[in-house]
Design a protein around this motif. Structure first.
Motif, PDB file in Angstrom:
ATOM      1  N   ALA A  34       0.844  -1.192   0.000  1.00  0.00           N
ATOM      2  CA  ALA A  34       0.000   0.000   0.000  1.00  0.00           C
ATOM      3  C   ALA A  34       0.878   1.240   0.000  1.00  0.00           C
ATOM      4  CB  ALA A  34      -0.914   0.014   1.219  1.00  0.00           C
ATOM      5  N   HIS A  35       0.280   2.381  -0.335  1.00  0.00           N
ATOM      6  CA  HIS A  35       0.950   3.677  -0.224  1.00  0.00           C
ATOM      7  C   HIS A  35       0.111   4.555   0.684  1.00  0.00           C
ATOM      8  CE1 HIS A  35       3.027   2.109  -3.766  1.00  0.00           C
ATOM      9  NE2 HIS A  35       3.974   2.976  -3.497  1.00  0.00           N
ATOM     10  N   VAL A  36       0.761   5.125   1.691  1.00  0.00           N
ATOM     11  CA  VAL A  36       0.075   5.970   2.671  1.00  0.00           C
ATOM     12  C   VAL A  36       0.437   7.422   2.389  1.00  0.00           C
ATOM     13  CG1 VAL A  36      -0.317   6.435   5.114  1.00  0.00           C
ATOM     14  CG2 VAL A  36       0.247   4.111   4.367  1.00  0.00           C
ATOM     15  N   GLN A  51       0.340  -3.612   4.064  1.00  0.00           N
ATOM     16  CA  GLN A  51      -0.940  -3.491   4.758  1.00  0.00           C
ATOM     17  C   GLN A  51      -1.594  -4.856   4.854  1.00  0.00           C
ATOM     18  OE1 GLN A  51      -4.303  -3.895   3.514  1.00  0.00           O
ATOM     19  NE2 GLN A  51      -3.609  -4.629   1.515  1.00  0.00           N
ATOM     20  N   TRP A  60      -1.179  -1.193   9.167  1.00  0.00           N
ATOM     21  CA  TRP A  60       0.176  -1.141   8.605  1.00  0.00           C
ATOM     22  C   TRP A  60       1.130  -0.813   9.737  1.00  0.00           C
ATOM     23  CZ3 TRP A  60      -3.484   2.571   8.063  1.00  0.00           C
ATOM     24  CH2 TRP A  60      -3.150   3.901   8.349  1.00  0.00           C
ATOM     25  N   VAL A  79      -4.900   5.854   2.419  1.00  0.00           N
ATOM     26  CA  VAL A  79      -4.172   4.626   2.113  1.00  0.00           C
ATOM     27  C   VAL A  79      -4.689   4.082   0.790  1.00  0.00           C
ATOM     28  CG1 VAL A  79      -3.586   2.294   2.865  1.00  0.00           C
ATOM     29  CG2 VAL A  79      -3.850   4.122   4.561  1.00  0.00           C
ATOM     30  N   THR A  80      -3.762   3.830  -0.148  1.00  0.00           N
ATOM     31  CA  THR A  80      -4.131   3.369  -1.485  1.00  0.00           C
ATOM     32  C   THR A  80      -3.475   2.035  -1.799  1.00  0.00           C
ATOM     33  OG1 THR A  80      -4.302   5.654  -2.262  1.00  0.00           O
ATOM     34  CG2 THR A  80      -4.131   3.948  -3.936  1.00  0.00           C
TER      35      THR A  80
END
Length: 214
Positions: A34-36, A51, A60, A79-80
């Motif tokens: 994931a990217h936060v 995640q 995460w 979050v993506t």
């Protein structure tokens, strides 16, 4: 289907949106990366992390000393998670696109406190990715748990966006003499590579040889 919030409602290409929890859960469970995104000292920052989902929340973790981790617990975050399924080649540059599955989750991250709670969530992460591995590991020390911060978000503000299928060329472009179609993309896991200092006779466990993403 859940009603989206103003933040989670997909506004562009809304026909690709999905708010059903089963769809959202399936995408989250399919991709651990994931990217936060959050704001640190007035600047936008996006960090990659692992995640995992437990019921109605995603989690995460990172270093307790990380300023990003500290900041995420005091401000709104996004979050993506994204899975890329293919490159779509059309007959015009404008119509080229990507087939993908993505989820965005919004909210204020909450910190997981306590040794027992931290241990339980780290175990859940490990067992989801590598079933049976946690009990084989050297137990975590008190210092390791202290140095680890775990954050979570409820899935109350979440939406999925899915793009799939062939290129959508307008009728007047379909006779143009150029190849059009989809280049499928699949994440594959290679053959396990043992650590150079692995003791002789230790076999690759099933949770490693069977690991898959997507």
């Amino acid at each position: 289907m859940s009603a989206p919030s103003p933040r989670s409602r997909v506004r562009r290409l809304h026909e690709k949106a999905a708010y059903d929890r089963a769809v959202i859960d399936a995408i989250l469970d399919a991709c651990p990366v994931a990217h936060v995104g959050h704001v640190v000292d007035g600047f936008p920052v996006v960090i990659p992390t692992l995640q995992w989902r437990e019921g109605d929340r995603i989690y995460w973790h990172g270093s307790s000393a990380s300023r990003m981790q500290k900041n995420a617990a005091a401000a709104q975050v996004c979050v993506t998670v994204t899975l890329t399924d293919g490159m779509v080649l059309a007959r015009s540059g404008l119509e080229h696109s990507v087939n993908y599955r993505s989820v965005m989750v919004f909210g204020q991250a909450e910190v997981v406190d306590g040794v027992a709670a931290k241990t339980a969530h780290l175990r859940a992460m490990m067992e989801q990715m590598f079933p049976g591995r946690w009990d084989q590991l050297r137990p975590m020390t008190a210092q390791e748990l202290k140095a680890t911060r775990i954050l979570s978000l409820p899935l109350t503000e979440a939406s999925a966006k899915i793009s799939a299928g062939p290129p959508q060329d307008p009728p007047e472009d379909r006779s143009h003499p150029i190849w059009a179609g989809v280049l499928p993309i699949r994440l594959t896991v290679g053959k396990p590579e043992p650590a150079p200092d692995l003791a002789p006779g230790i076999a690759v466990p099933p949770h490693a040889s069977r690991f898959r993403i997507g």
